[in-house]
Enzyme design. Structure first.
Site, PDB file in Angstrom:
ATOM      1  N   HIS A 464      29.853  45.458  30.829  1.00  0.00           N
ATOM      2  CA  HIS A 464      29.708  45.224  32.267  1.00  0.00           C
ATOM      3  C   HIS A 464      30.726  44.181  32.754  1.00  0.00           C
ATOM      4  CE1 HIS A 464      27.160  44.771  35.997  1.00  0.00           C
ATOM      5  NE2 HIS A 464      27.824  43.625  36.018  1.00  0.00           N
ATOM      6  N   GLU A 465      30.751  43.049  32.093  1.00  0.00           N
ATOM      7  CA  GLU A 465      31.675  41.989  32.521  1.00  0.00           C
ATOM      8  C   GLU A 465      33.125  42.422  32.318  1.00  0.00           C
ATOM      9  OE1 GLU A 465      30.484  39.861  34.339  1.00  0.00           O
ATOM     10  OE2 GLU A 465      28.390  40.129  33.774  1.00  0.00           O
ATOM     11  N   HIS A 468      34.240  44.333  35.317  1.00  0.00           N
ATOM     12  CA  HIS A 468      34.696  43.424  36.386  1.00  0.00           C
ATOM     13  C   HIS A 468      36.098  42.914  36.051  1.00  0.00           C
ATOM     14  CE1 HIS A 468      31.101  43.215  38.785  1.00  0.00           C
ATOM     15  NE2 HIS A 468      30.357  42.693  37.837  1.00  0.00           N
ATOM     16  N   HIS A 471      38.795  45.340  36.841  1.00  0.00           N
ATOM     17  CA  HIS A 471      39.005  45.349  38.293  1.00  0.00           C
ATOM     18  C   HIS A 471      39.976  44.220  38.668  1.00  0.00           C
ATOM     19  CE1 HIS A 471      36.601  46.050  42.311  1.00  0.00           C
ATOM     20  NE2 HIS A 471      37.794  46.587  42.350  1.00  0.00           N
TER      21      HIS A 471
HETATM   22 ZN    ZN Z   1      28.227  42.546  37.783  1.00  0.00          ZN
END
Ligand code: ZN
Length: 676
Positions: A464-465, A468, A471
């Site tokens: 998940h991290e 990010h 991105h």
């Molecule tokens: Zn998040």
């Protein structure tokens, strides 16, 4: 004193950096930022996009760099010196921000550009930036008359006080209740960790026995595992009646005032209500769109949720002769039934998830999908010896980013996991400045005999991290405030949540989920059980999430001045989502901190919104292959590299070929055939 923050720097100079350097650096950076703003404000040339809007976005760069270093350290490696300094610095930064927002001559220039520029001559990114800058002023009252501005300040002042009061009441009520047990029989069902936690709490109060509180680390395990139904009831009713007892700590009046002031604020600024004000800067755009979104999902999830309640009721009856399932039973029987159905133990999974191989696998996935290569570089200075620095390059060997990874808990690190940046990506004077991105986690440490073995939850957290981080690392914008993760709030979790999907795919797991002792790949049967247990009772969980979002929209989507009774209003807002009996002494709204104290007002829906996006986006990969380069390229070109430079719905449609469809989420959650 030689201060490494006072000279321009690219890589953060952690090695020479001392806490004492921050104060003088902030003072200098604030001064030069003010000068930059002044030179924009007092520019004698006609206001233009370049000399006003773009200049404003590039202003204060060194202040931004120093702030990110400082606040990142305050989260990941803090001490009392840094914390005290944060108390001193934060108001200075807030004042600087306010001075810009209230700077009338500056707004006049922004307004002139906004009203006179032929937008067809601007790029899409420039149009986004112009709207964003203009709206920032407008949403803070720049277009109001002096008396209205005064009114707005009064409202804001009252609101910040009331939000604090709301939080203080919830905290006091959470701390007030203590379940003190002295008979070991009352601990039946509780795992050793919960017992130990209870013992420590009692010890801290100088008491014999065990204490359980309404704090999550104490409350959640108790509700999940205690076989003592009467005690669970006591805990649940105490939890549910926080700040709803008609005394000085009751939040009914406080929250009605908060909702009313937000409504008045929105009206003053020309919006119909608070939700409309908030959603103007969201992918969902309007309260009606959110309402429809929640309604559609609820329709799909309700039949499954109702079946699950019956299943749970049936199970509770058979297990313990319980004829009426109550709120204090659902967590307990869910957990028990889940264990019986899947028999999935964390200890069975962990050996397959050694941190270093999970990390290698994750990088490998980023290589296969986006052509990125990660190279450990010990010459990159870090703030702690455990932090690893990587140089990231693309397939053509172009330098893309610096990536810092900080994995294990330390005394100066706050809980949880997050992605952050030390330097934003942007283009200026023909140069593409590449970003410095960091992820910070609190994963299981290695021991003397075992390497760091992650729980499955830690594995998905890491992905998940990392999503990010991608991105951030793949960002390719011109203006810093539209770069990377600077996107609308209900869009920012798409890149992170989509990456979690690879953790459930045998083809991806084969790359890294190998037993740390035998090297054996995780068995398919185990993957199946992970997947199935992740969806267990998903109907009930979905309806619960939807109910919170509906309550949030009810408070913020209309004039709350009409509301008399908070509980009555709440029950009506929950509508069909109430699956278990309600009790008159409990109320959700009075302790609903994310929306009344925090920043989630008219935003709770975004949890589900983001899930719909990530499931729908990932289904595209599933259709074409989870390592399909064509889909990955589209995801990179239209989502990951674009940041907030275009409207997120437009970006999404360009990636997917159509608007997001909730069907993929329903399939993933096992709710797709729930309409029987
Ligand atoms: Zn998040």
């Amino acid at each position: 004193m030689c201060n490494p923050l006072l000279d321009p720097f690219d890589l953060t100079p952690f090695a020479k950096l001392k806490t004492a350097h921050f104060k003088p650096a902030f003072t200098a950076a604030l001064e030069s930022a003010r000068e930059e703003i002044d030179s924009i404000t007092h520019n004698t040339e006609t206001p233009s996009f370049e000399n006003t809007i773009a200049a404003l976005d590039y202003a204060g760069y060194s202040l931004e760099r120093i702030s990110s270093v400082f606040f990142n350290l305050n989260s990941a490696e803090t001490n009392s010196e840094i914390q005290n300094l944060a108390q001193e610095i934060s108001p200075m930064l807030a004042a600087f921000g306010n001075d810009i927002t209230l700077n009338e001559p500056l707004f006049k220039r922004v307004q002139a550009v906004y009203e006179t520029t032929d937008t067809t001559r601007l790029t899409e990114e420039q149009q986004m930036l112009l709207t964003k800058k203009y709206r920032h002023f407008q949403r803070n009252g720049a277009l109001l008359s002096d008396s209205e501005k005064q009114q707005l300040r009064e409202i804001d002042k009252s609101l910040s006080k009331l939000k604090l009061t709301f939080g203080e009441h919830v905290l006091a009520e959470t701390q007030k209740f203590k379940l003190h047990l002295t008979d070991p029989a009352d601990l039946a069902g509780l795992p050793e960790s919960a017992r130990e936690g209870g013992r420590l709490l009692a010890e801290a109060e100088g008491l014999e026995g065990w204490i359980f509180t309404l704090d999550y680390p104490s409350y959640i395990p108790f509700m999940k595992y205690s076989t003592q139904r009467e005690l669970r009831k006591k805990m649940a009713l105490a939890f549910g009646s926080r700040a709803y007892q008609g005394d000085a700590l009751d939040n009914s009046k406080v929250l009605k005032e908060i909702a009313s002031l937000r409504f008045q604020r929105a009206r003053l600024l020309g919006y119909k209500n608070h939700a409309e004000f908030v959603l103007e800067e969201r992918m969902a755009k309007t309260p009606a769109a959110v309402g429809q979104f929640l309604k559609d999902l609820l329709e799909k999830a309700l039949p499954a949720a109702r079946r699950e309640v019956l299943q749970l009721q049936d199970y509770a009856l058979k297990s313990d002769g319980i004829t009426h399932l109550e709120k204090w039973d659902s967590s307990f029987y869910s957990e028990k039934l889940k264990k019986e159905t899947f028999d999935l133990e964390e200890s069975e999974l962990k050996p397959y998830f050694e941190l270093s191989s999970v990390l290698d696998g994750m990088f490998r996935i980023a290589t296969d999908l986006f052509g990125l290569h990660f190279e450990k570089d010990p010459t990159i200075e870090t703030y702690h010896e455990e932090v690893i620095g990587f140089r990231v390059r693309d397939a053509a060997e172009n330098f893309m980013a610096i990536f810092y990874a900080d994995f294990h808990p330390r005394p100066g690190k706050r809980a949880g996991a997050w992605m952050t940046s030390y330097k934003p990506q942007f283009r200026k004077e023909g140069k593409n400045e590449r970003p410095h991105i960091s992820i910070v986690c609190n994963f299981t440490r290695p021991t003397k005999n075992t390497p760091s073995l992650l729980t499955f939850n830690e594995v998905t957290t890491l992905f998940h991290e990392f999503g990010h981080a991608l991105h951030g690392m793949l960002a390719d914008s011109t203006y810093p405030s539209l770069s990377g993760t600077s996107v609308y709030w209900d869009f920012v979790e798409l890149p992170s949540q989509i990456m979690e999907n690879w953790c459930y795919e045998p083809q991806a797991l084969a790359l890294f989920a190998r037993h740390y002792q035998t090297g054996a790949v995780i068995p398919d049967k185990l993957i199946e059980r992970i997947r199935a247990s992740a969806n267990f009772l998903e109907g009930m969980a979905t309806v619960r999430q939807l109910s919170f979002a509906m309550l949030d929209m009810a408070w913020h989507g209309a004039d709350p001045g009409e509301v008399n009774d908070v509980k009555e209003f709440e029950t009506e807002a929950f509508g069909e989502t109430l699956l278990l009996p309600e009790h008159p002494q409990t109320c959700m709204s009075t302790s609903f901190s994310p929306i009344f104290q925090g920043g989630y007002s008219a935003g709770y829906y975004s949890y589900k919104w983001a899930e719909v996006l990530d499931a729908d986006a990932f289904s595209y990969f599933q259709e074409k292959g989870i390592f399909n380069r064509e889909v990955a390229d589209k995801f990179k070109d239209y989502i990951l590299s674009k940041g907030g430079t275009e409207d997120p719905m437009d970006l999404y449609i360009r990636f997917r070929g159509r608007k997001p469809d909730p069907q993929a989420l329903l399939v993933r959650a096992g709710l797709a055939n729930a309409d029987s």
